[in-house]
Scaffold this motif. Structure first.
Motif, PDB file in Angstrom:
ATOM      1  N   ILE A 150       0.840  -1.200   0.000  1.00 10.77           N
ATOM      2  CA  ILE A 150       0.000   0.000   0.000  1.00 10.77           C
ATOM      3  C   ILE A 150       0.876   1.252   0.000  1.00 10.77           C
ATOM      4  CG2 ILE A 150      -1.607   1.358   1.410  1.00 10.77           C
ATOM      5  CD1 ILE A 150      -2.919  -1.265   2.219  1.00 10.77           C
ATOM      6  N   SER A 151       1.921   1.244   0.820  1.00 13.14           N
ATOM      7  CA  SER A 151       2.792   2.416   0.871  1.00 13.14           C
ATOM      8  C   SER A 151       3.516   2.621  -0.453  1.00 13.14           C
ATOM      9  CB  SER A 151       3.777   2.302   2.021  1.00 13.14           C
ATOM     10  OG  SER A 151       4.679   1.255   1.817  1.00 13.14           O
ATOM     11  N   ALA A 152       3.940   1.561  -1.101  1.00 14.64           N
ATOM     12  CA  ALA A 152       4.623   1.696  -2.390  1.00 14.64           C
ATOM     13  C   ALA A 152       3.700   2.309  -3.439  1.00 14.64           C
ATOM     14  CB  ALA A 152       5.130   0.344  -2.857  1.00 14.64           C
ATOM     15  N   VAL A 153       2.468   1.869  -3.473  1.00 23.24           N
ATOM     16  CA  VAL A 153       1.512   2.394  -4.460  1.00 23.24           C
ATOM     17  C   VAL A 153       1.158   3.847  -4.157  1.00 23.24           C
ATOM     18  CG1 VAL A 153      -0.844   2.168  -5.328  1.00 23.24           C
ATOM     19  CG2 VAL A 153       0.574   0.141  -5.048  1.00 23.24           C
ATOM     20  N   THR A 154       0.858   4.140  -2.892  1.00 21.44           N
ATOM     21  CA  THR A 154       0.418   5.490  -2.556  1.00 21.44           C
ATOM     22  C   THR A 154       1.562   6.503  -2.605  1.00 21.44           C
ATOM     23  OG1 THR A 154       0.643   4.997  -0.194  1.00 21.44           O
ATOM     24  CG2 THR A 154      -1.540   4.747  -1.167  1.00 21.44           C
ATOM     25  N   LEU A 155       2.789   6.085  -2.314  1.00 24.81           N
ATOM     26  CA  LEU A 155       3.917   7.004  -2.432  1.00 24.81           C
ATOM     27  C   LEU A 155       4.402   7.119  -3.872  1.00 24.81           C
ATOM     28  CD1 LEU A 155       5.923   6.115   0.781  1.00 24.81           C
ATOM     29  CD2 LEU A 155       4.593   8.177   0.343  1.00 24.81           C
ATOM     30  N   GLY A 156       4.111   6.131  -4.687  1.00 25.01           N
ATOM     31  CA  GLY A 156       4.481   6.193  -6.096  1.00 25.01           C
ATOM     32  C   GLY A 156       3.513   6.998  -6.940  1.00 25.01           C
ATOM     33  N   ALA A 157       2.298   7.201  -6.455  1.00 27.38           N
ATOM     34  CA  ALA A 157       1.283   7.932  -7.217  1.00 27.38           C
ATOM     35  C   ALA A 157       1.709   9.377  -7.520  1.00 27.38           C
ATOM     36  CB  ALA A 157      -0.055   7.890  -6.501  1.00 27.38           C
ATOM     37  N   PRO A 158       2.187  10.154  -6.537  1.00 29.77           N
ATOM     38  CA  PRO A 158       2.622  11.517  -6.879  1.00 29.77           C
ATOM     39  C   PRO A 158       3.804  11.537  -7.855  1.00 29.77           C
ATOM     40  CG  PRO A 158       2.313  11.323  -4.520  1.00 29.77           C
ATOM     41  CD  PRO A 158       2.210   9.943  -5.086  1.00 29.77           C
ATOM     42  N   VAL A 159       4.681  10.563  -7.747  1.00 32.29           N
ATOM     43  CA  VAL A 159       5.809  10.480  -8.683  1.00 32.29           C
ATOM     44  C   VAL A 159       5.294  10.201 -10.091  1.00 32.29           C
ATOM     45  CG1 VAL A 159       7.905   9.201  -9.263  1.00 32.29           C
ATOM     46  CG2 VAL A 159       7.383   9.726  -6.872  1.00 32.29           C
ATOM     47  N   ALA A 160       4.364   9.275 -10.197  1.00 36.75           N
ATOM     48  CA  ALA A 160       3.790   8.939 -11.504  1.00 36.75           C
ATOM     49  C   ALA A 160       3.055  10.132 -12.108  1.00 36.75           C
ATOM     50  CB  ALA A 160       2.848   7.751 -11.368  1.00 36.75           C
ATOM     51  N   VAL A 161       2.328  10.871 -11.294  1.00 39.21           N
ATOM     52  CA  VAL A 161       1.618  12.056 -11.785  1.00 39.21           C
ATOM     53  C   VAL A 161       2.609  13.106 -12.258  1.00 39.21           C
ATOM     54  CG1 VAL A 161       0.136  13.984 -11.075  1.00 39.21           C
ATOM     55  CG2 VAL A 161      -0.463  11.660 -10.425  1.00 39.21           C
ATOM     56  N   GLY A 162       3.685  13.309 -11.504  1.00 36.36           N
ATOM     57  CA  GLY A 162       4.700  14.277 -11.908  1.00 36.36           C
ATOM     58  C   GLY A 162       5.369  13.906 -13.214  1.00 36.36           C
ATOM     59  N   ILE A 163       5.697  12.635 -13.367  1.00 38.37           N
ATOM     60  CA  ILE A 163       6.307  12.172 -14.622  1.00 38.37           C
ATOM     61  C   ILE A 163       5.338  12.328 -15.780  1.00 38.37           C
ATOM     62  CG2 ILE A 163       7.123  10.101 -15.821  1.00 38.37           C
ATOM     63  CD1 ILE A 163       8.387   9.246 -13.156  1.00 38.37           C
ATOM     64  N   TRP A 164       4.079  11.997 -15.546  1.00 33.69           N
ATOM     65  CA  TRP A 164       3.058  12.106 -16.608  1.00 33.69           C
ATOM     66  C   TRP A 164       2.904  13.553 -17.060  1.00 33.69           C
ATOM     67  CZ3 TRP A 164      -2.150  13.986 -16.712  1.00 33.69           C
ATOM     68  CH2 TRP A 164      -2.844  13.620 -17.863  1.00 33.69           C
ATOM     69  N   TYR A 165       2.798  14.469 -16.116  1.00 32.96           N
ATOM     70  CA  TYR A 165       2.675  15.879 -16.492  1.00 32.96           C
ATOM     71  C   TYR A 165       3.956  16.413 -17.124  1.00 32.96           C
ATOM     72  CZ  TYR A 165      -1.938  16.936 -14.736  1.00 32.96           C
ATOM     73  OH  TYR A 165      -3.296  16.996 -14.587  1.00 32.96           O
ATOM     74  N   GLY A 166       5.102  15.920 -16.695  1.00 41.22           N
ATOM     75  CA  GLY A 166       6.353  16.339 -17.318  1.00 41.22           C
ATOM     76  C   GLY A 166       6.461  15.910 -18.756  1.00 41.22           C
ATOM     77  N   TRP A 167       6.060  14.690 -19.067  1.00 37.88           N
ATOM     78  CA  TRP A 167       6.071  14.220 -20.455  1.00 37.88           C
ATOM     79  C   TRP A 167       5.016  14.924 -21.272  1.00 37.88           C
ATOM     80  CZ3 TRP A 167       6.520   8.385 -19.055  1.00 37.88           C
ATOM     81  CH2 TRP A 167       7.869   8.054 -18.949  1.00 37.88           C
ATOM     82  N   ARG A 168       3.906  15.231 -20.644  1.00 38.89           N
ATOM     83  CA  ARG A 168       2.812  15.874 -21.361  1.00 38.89           C
ATOM     84  C   ARG A 168       3.173  17.300 -21.790  1.00 38.89           C
ATOM     85  NH1 ARG A 168      -2.706  17.116 -18.500  1.00 38.89           N
ATOM     86  NH2 ARG A 168      -3.559  18.377 -20.149  1.00 38.89           N
ATOM     87  N   ARG A 169       3.976  17.990 -20.977  1.00 41.18           N
ATOM     88  CA  ARG A 169       4.378  19.348 -21.296  1.00 41.18           C
ATOM     89  C   ARG A 169       5.369  19.421 -22.442  1.00 41.18           C
ATOM     90  NH1 ARG A 169       5.595  23.524 -16.609  1.00 41.18           N
ATOM     91  NH2 ARG A 169       5.806  24.808 -18.450  1.00 41.18           N
ATOM     92  N   SER A 170       6.138  18.381 -22.633  1.00 42.78           N
ATOM     93  CA  SER A 170       7.203  18.419 -23.657  1.00 42.78           C
ATOM     94  C   SER A 170       6.679  18.468 -25.066  1.00 42.78           C
ATOM     95  CB  SER A 170       8.083  17.186 -23.524  1.00 42.78           C
ATOM     96  OG  SER A 170       8.707  17.188 -22.279  1.00 42.78           O
TER      97      SER A 170
END
Length: 53
Positions: A33-53
């Motif tokens: 649970i901690s791995a998934v919930t702590l990975g969610a903000p990282v995944a969102v940040g990466i997604w928005y970073g790729w989306r901006r490029s």
């Protein structure tokens, strides 16, 4: 409250809090649970970073 503006940051903050508490207090399935919930903000940040490029 404007949920359209603040909904995602609040959800990520709650997710991070749940992840930190479960990582501190538990073993086994709470580690997953901690791995998934702590990975969610990282995944969102990466997604928005790729989306901006």
């Amino acid at each position: 409250m404007n949920w359209k503006l603040w909904g995602a940051p609040i959800a990520l903050g709650v997710s991070t809090t749940i992840g930190l508490v479960s990582a501190l207090l538990g073993d086994g399935w709470l580690d997953a649970i901690s791995a998934v919930t702590l990975g969610a903000p990282v995944a969102v940040g990466i997604w928005y970073g790729w989306r901006r490029s």
